[in-house]
Design an enzyme around this catalytic site. Sequence first.
Site, short mmCIF file in Angstrom:
data_model
loop_
_atom_site.label_atom_id
_atom_site.label_comp_id
_atom_site.label_asym_id
_atom_site.label_seq_id
_atom_site.Cartn_x
_atom_site.Cartn_y
_atom_site.Cartn_z
N PRO A 152 0.80 -1.24 0.00
CA PRO A 152 0.00 0.00 0.00
C PRO A 152 0.82 1.28 0.00
O PRO A 152 0.26 2.37 0.15
CB PRO A 152 -0.79 -0.13 1.31
CG PRO A 152 0.16 -0.85 2.23
CD PRO A 152 0.90 -1.84 1.34
N GLU A 153 2.14 1.19 -0.18
CA GLU A 153 2.99 2.38 -0.07
C GLU A 153 2.55 3.51 -1.00
O GLU A 153 2.64 4.69 -0.64
CB GLU A 153 4.44 2.00 -0.39
CG GLU A 153 5.12 1.15 0.68
CD GLU A 153 4.90 -0.34 0.49
OE1 GLU A 153 5.65 -1.12 1.10
OE2 GLU A 153 3.98 -0.71 -0.28
N VAL A 154 2.05 3.17 -2.20
CA VAL A 154 1.67 4.19 -3.17
C VAL A 154 0.55 5.08 -2.63
O VAL A 154 0.42 6.24 -3.03
CB VAL A 154 1.25 3.52 -4.50
CG1 VAL A 154 -0.07 2.78 -4.35
CG2 VAL A 154 1.18 4.54 -5.63
N VAL A 156 0.33 6.47 0.20
CA VAL A 156 0.84 7.57 1.02
C VAL A 156 2.01 8.28 0.33
O VAL A 156 2.84 8.91 0.96
CB VAL A 156 1.26 7.08 2.43
CG1 VAL A 156 0.05 6.59 3.19
CG2 VAL A 156 2.32 5.98 2.35
N LEU A 158 4.49 6.93 -1.33
CA LEU A 158 5.76 6.21 -1.31
C LEU A 158 5.75 5.10 -2.37
O LEU A 158 4.85 5.04 -3.21
CB LEU A 158 6.01 5.61 0.08
CG LEU A 158 6.19 6.63 1.21
CD1 LEU A 158 6.28 5.93 2.55
CD2 LEU A 158 7.43 7.49 0.98
#
Length: 278
Positions: A152-154, A156, A158
């Site tokens: 799920p980094e994308v 936030v 990232l």
Amino acid sequence: MVRAGPRTAVPPVLLGGPVYSTILYSVSERVARVTLNRPDARNSLNDTMVDELLDAFARARDDDEVRVVVLTGAGDRAFCAGADLGGLAASGVAATREELRASAPFRLFTAFPKIGKPVLARLAGHAVAGGLGLAAACDLVIAADDVKLATPEVNVGLWPMMIMAVINRNVAPKHAFKLYYTGERITAAEGREIGLVTEVVPRAELDERVDALARSIAAKSPVGLRRGRDAFFAVEGRPLEDAVEYLLGELVELAATEDAKEGITAFLERREPDFKGR
């Protein structure tokens, strides 16, 4: 049938080694179990946990009684939720090559090929972000059927930079990009289809299956397992001719070990081999 109930945190235990504050370590029937033990924080990674994981991996590597390592997380909510944004991710930005190589993520993910023994991930809870990378770094991944996986980094702003190094070794580019671009959660079954998960079992059968698989592997020749696993990582990226030449040399040396001779003799005599690790 053994039910895989919640595994809650318990106080750290001294097992002839250091007292850990963020993980649990135990050895039984030639299997070392390493448990991420921060269930209230969804077993997220911080600097202390990384240091303790590396110590536990070294203990398992150096212990002749250990033939297999099982990595799991306390509780059934999360295997690992990735980096603790209040700790690991906020510990500073490494600028130089030396600082990068000394960082917790680098040390953790580059440690797996050096363990020298099969590493199984037991997923009773969700594996997201760095937690998914941690699972992908293991040799085999056994997951309960209701577990979810995600990068799920994308969401936030990232990107799963560090864990791409291990995920990309397991997943084809089109599947990898979908994980990275969308951040969507996928099921354990979908993870199996794209190469992130080895087996998916009903939750009630998770412990039974992990224990059976670990015992089965632990019964093999430890010297064969170690040299074979080391060779697997050694030939990654090598040209075909170089890889075959290297592996042929490894086979010749492995065939000369006591375990190999015992295994062949036991096969001819139709009995179970008695491997000594030599």
